[in-house]
Scaffold this active site. Structure first.
Site, PDB file in Angstrom:
ATOM      1  N   LYS A 175       3.175   0.896  -3.899  1.00  0.00           N
ATOM      2  CA  LYS A 175       2.115   0.396  -3.020  1.00  0.00           C
ATOM      3  C   LYS A 175       1.383  -0.828  -3.558  1.00  0.00           C
ATOM      4  O   LYS A 175       0.835  -1.617  -2.779  1.00  0.00           O
ATOM      5  CB  LYS A 175       1.114   1.513  -2.716  1.00  0.00           C
ATOM      6  CG  LYS A 175       1.719   2.645  -1.906  1.00  0.00           C
ATOM      7  CD  LYS A 175       0.709   3.737  -1.606  1.00  0.00           C
ATOM      8  CE  LYS A 175       1.375   4.869  -0.826  1.00  0.00           C
ATOM      9  NZ  LYS A 175       0.420   5.910  -0.423  1.00  0.00           N
ATOM     10  N   ASP A 204      -3.179   4.020   4.954  1.00  0.00           N
ATOM     11  CA  ASP A 204      -3.517   5.227   4.191  1.00  0.00           C
ATOM     12  C   ASP A 204      -5.005   5.548   4.314  1.00  0.00           C
ATOM     13  O   ASP A 204      -5.393   6.699   4.496  1.00  0.00           O
ATOM     14  CB  ASP A 204      -3.170   5.051   2.708  1.00  0.00           C
ATOM     15  CG  ASP A 204      -1.708   5.335   2.402  1.00  0.00           C
ATOM     16  OD1 ASP A 204      -1.063   6.062   3.177  1.00  0.00           O
ATOM     17  OD2 ASP A 204      -1.215   4.824   1.385  1.00  0.00           O
ATOM     18  N   ALA A 257      -6.245   6.534  -9.514  1.00  0.00           N
ATOM     19  CA  ALA A 257      -6.756   5.215  -9.143  1.00  0.00           C
ATOM     20  C   ALA A 257      -5.636   4.256  -8.780  1.00  0.00           C
ATOM     21  O   ALA A 257      -5.791   3.036  -8.867  1.00  0.00           O
ATOM     22  CB  ALA A 257      -7.598   4.637 -10.281  1.00  0.00           C
TER      23      ALA A 257
END
Length: 292
Positions: A75, A111, A136
């Site tokens: 991502k 998301d 994170a």
């Protein structure tokens, strides 16, 4: 842009064999009378490292794909290979949907909106004064954004890499205010969960390929709500342990569906039926109820 054979979409990630995204997207397309093929590009099966994501992006573009979903671990790595980013993707520094349009590859993030909508339905009245986020990375960045949009007072970010949690907290403070986010070392998790109203888990732990509990079960006390972003399997060890300990629980199913709703719209320009997709997802997941 629709190609002559309908829509061609893919998913790039690691260990995505169990993903329900392909049948979820394809079945909704069938309901809407659209020709739509959704293919898996599994890094593990292909024997490719995440650094090969640019090469896979080029291959998909050349093959005439309309779009790609990107999941763990790509991502953030995908960003340098894109031609542009949506405002949300810029803010989050993470992309889970790429749209090929006009010869360009544009990154989006569905998301955060998927998690926000799922949380609003499944834990609508849960207290959010103090929230702990574990993870994170790309999913964590999206969930953190969503929690602060939803009104979390203070979000405490933990990650195996303290530098990464500090960087995320700093970026959140810049967007939401100096007192809204803080980073803490991973070994402070017991203290953090004792302090918190709720706990959001956003690491791969609990996925089919990464079984286990992300935190000791004894830290999951009654009165603490727990939200997991993992949905393969839907009943993760965290979800089961939290429920057994008397916590209110939100599994990853709602986020998976609502991000798919937003991705489907980006790929096709057609509005899917979210309630129908929730029903389809529940069937695909083995009849497990997913919050509407």
């Amino acid at each position: 842009m629709r190609n002559q054979d309908g829509y061609l979409v893919g998913l790039i990630g690691s260990g995505i064999g169990p993903s329900l995204s392909p049948p979820l997207h394809e079945r909704e397309a069938d309901e809407l009378g659209l020709r739509y093929r959704y293919r898996r590009w599994d890094l593990d099966v292909l024997g490719k490292p995440v650094s090969a994501i640019g090469e896979l992006l080029t291959a998909a573009r050349t093959a005439g794909y309309d779009g790609l979903n990107i999941t763990h671990p790509g991502k953030q790595a995908v960003i340098e290979h894109l031609d542009g980013l949506s405002p949300d993707a810029v803010e989050l520094g993470a992309v889970n949907a790429v749209v090929f349009t006009g010869g360009r590859a544009i990154g989006h993030n569905t998301d955060w909106s998927g998690f926000a909508r799922s949380f609003s339905h499944g834990l609508a009245d849960a207290p959010v004064d103090r929230v702990v986020l574990l993870g994170a990375g790309g999913a964590g960045a999206a969930v953190a954004h969503a929690m602060l949009i939803l009104g979390a007072g203070v979000l405490r970010v933990l990650d195996v890499d303290l530098r990464r949690s500090e960087a995320l907290a700093e970026s959140l403070r810049a967007r939401f205010g100096a007192d809204r986010a803080e980073a803490a070392p991973l070994d402070s998790v017991a203290e953090a969960l004792a302090w918190a109203d709720g706990f959001v888990h956003a690491t791969p732990t609990g996925m089919a390929a990464h079984p286990g509990l992300p935190v000791p079960a004894e830290l999951l006390r009654p009165g603490l709500w727990v939200a997991d972003v993992v949905y393969r399997p839907l009943e993760t060890e965290l979800v089961l342990a939290a429920r057994a300990n008397g916590c209110r629980v939100l599994d990853g199913g709602g986020m998976a569906v609502f991000q798919a709703v937003d991705s489907f719209r980006l790929f096709t320009g057609v509005e899917p039926d979210a309630v129908r997709m929730l029903r389809h997802f529940a069937e695909l997941a083995g009849g497990v109820h997913v919050h509407p």
